[in-house]
Motif scaffolding. Structure first.
Motif, PDB file in Angstrom:
ATOM      1  N   ARG A  90      10.769  19.953   4.045  1.00 48.97           N
ATOM      2  CA  ARG A  90      10.930  18.572   3.393  1.00 48.97           C
ATOM      3  C   ARG A  90       9.560  18.038   3.330  1.00 48.97           C
ATOM      4  O   ARG A  90       8.623  18.270   3.948  1.00 48.97           O
ATOM      5  N   ARG A  91       9.458  17.050   2.274  1.00 43.72           N
ATOM      6  CA  ARG A  91       8.239  16.350   1.832  1.00 43.72           C
ATOM      7  C   ARG A  91       8.775  14.744   1.997  1.00 43.72           C
ATOM      8  O   ARG A  91       9.831  14.532   1.359  1.00 43.72           O
ATOM      9  N   PHE A  92       7.984  14.123   2.397  1.00 41.39           N
ATOM     10  CA  PHE A  92       8.383  12.579   2.726  1.00 41.39           C
ATOM     11  C   PHE A  92       7.293  11.823   1.721  1.00 41.39           C
ATOM     12  O   PHE A  92       6.038  11.885   2.186  1.00 41.39           O
ATOM     13  N   ARG A  93       7.981  10.836   1.138  1.00 47.31           N
ATOM     14  CA  ARG A  93       7.119   9.883   0.582  1.00 47.31           C
ATOM     15  C   ARG A  93       6.740   8.897   1.639  1.00 47.31           C
ATOM     16  O   ARG A  93       7.800   8.181   2.105  1.00 47.31           O
ATOM     17  N   VAL A  94       5.603   8.411   2.008  1.00 47.08           N
ATOM     18  CA  VAL A  94       5.285   7.286   2.872  1.00 47.08           C
ATOM     19  C   VAL A  94       5.944   5.961   2.214  1.00 47.08           C
ATOM     20  O   VAL A  94       5.252   5.505   1.119  1.00 47.08           O
TER      21      VAL A  94
END
Length: 183
Positions: A90-94
């Motif tokens: 997964r990639r998370f936008r901060v």
């Protein structure tokens, strides 16, 4: 019935086939042994080194990055029994941290991951479903944080604030150090 040549070219052909089969079997056994050492064997070693009560079957690793101090993002990579589980990356936008602040970014991402996972588990359990079948409800057995003592401290505090308790270590690249709480 089966005829087996006793002499000549046909006997040599059978012997060559038998030799090739034996070589293939040895190669397959060696390939399986190396695969085991890289995956399950490595997980068992990790359990021993970190003094974990159980082998960490699901491991999640987190890293932060940004583009020249702006646009921070974080990524999560997942391993099951020591093998990459790429569909679960997964990639998370901060969302709440502005600029390059690895400590707060790690805290935000860990908070979001465990809050969502625990909420999803609760819903699945209430519906009588397997709590590990959700997108985030399958909690890790071990969390790896890219960073040293500071990132680990923020990540541990964030996780515990959600009510989760999972073994966690920090990996500091500069001197290849492993940070573990209480160590």
């Amino acid at each position: 019935y089966l005829r087996v040549p006793q002499r000549g070219d046909k006997k040599k052909l059978v012997e060559m086939a038998r030799s090739n089969a034996a070589d293939d079997l040895r190669n397959a056994i060696e390939r399986d042994r190396r695969a085991y050492e890289r995956t399950v064997g490595a997980v068992l070693q990790l359990q021993q080194i970190l003094d974990l009560p159980e082998p960490p079957r699901r491991i999640e690793a987190y890293d932060n990055s940004n583009f020249q101090g702006t646009d921070p993002v974080s990524s999560m990579v997942v391993f099951h029994d020591g093998a990459p589980a790429k569909k679960e990356y997964r990639r998370f936008r901060v969302k709440t941290v502005v600029g390059a602040d690895d400590f707060r970014t790690m805290g935000e991402i860990i908070t979001r991951r465990f809050t969502h996972g625990l909420e999803e588990r609760t819903v699945l359990l209430a519906e009588g479903k397997d709590p590990d079948q959700g997108k985030f409800s399958h909690l890790p057995d071990l969390v790896l944080i890219d960073g040293g003592r500071g990132q680990l401290g923020y990540a541990l505090a964030a996780m515990r604030a959600t009510g989760a308790e999972v073994p966690m270590i920090g990996l500091a690249k500069e001197w290849e150090e492993i940070w573990q709480e209480g160590a």
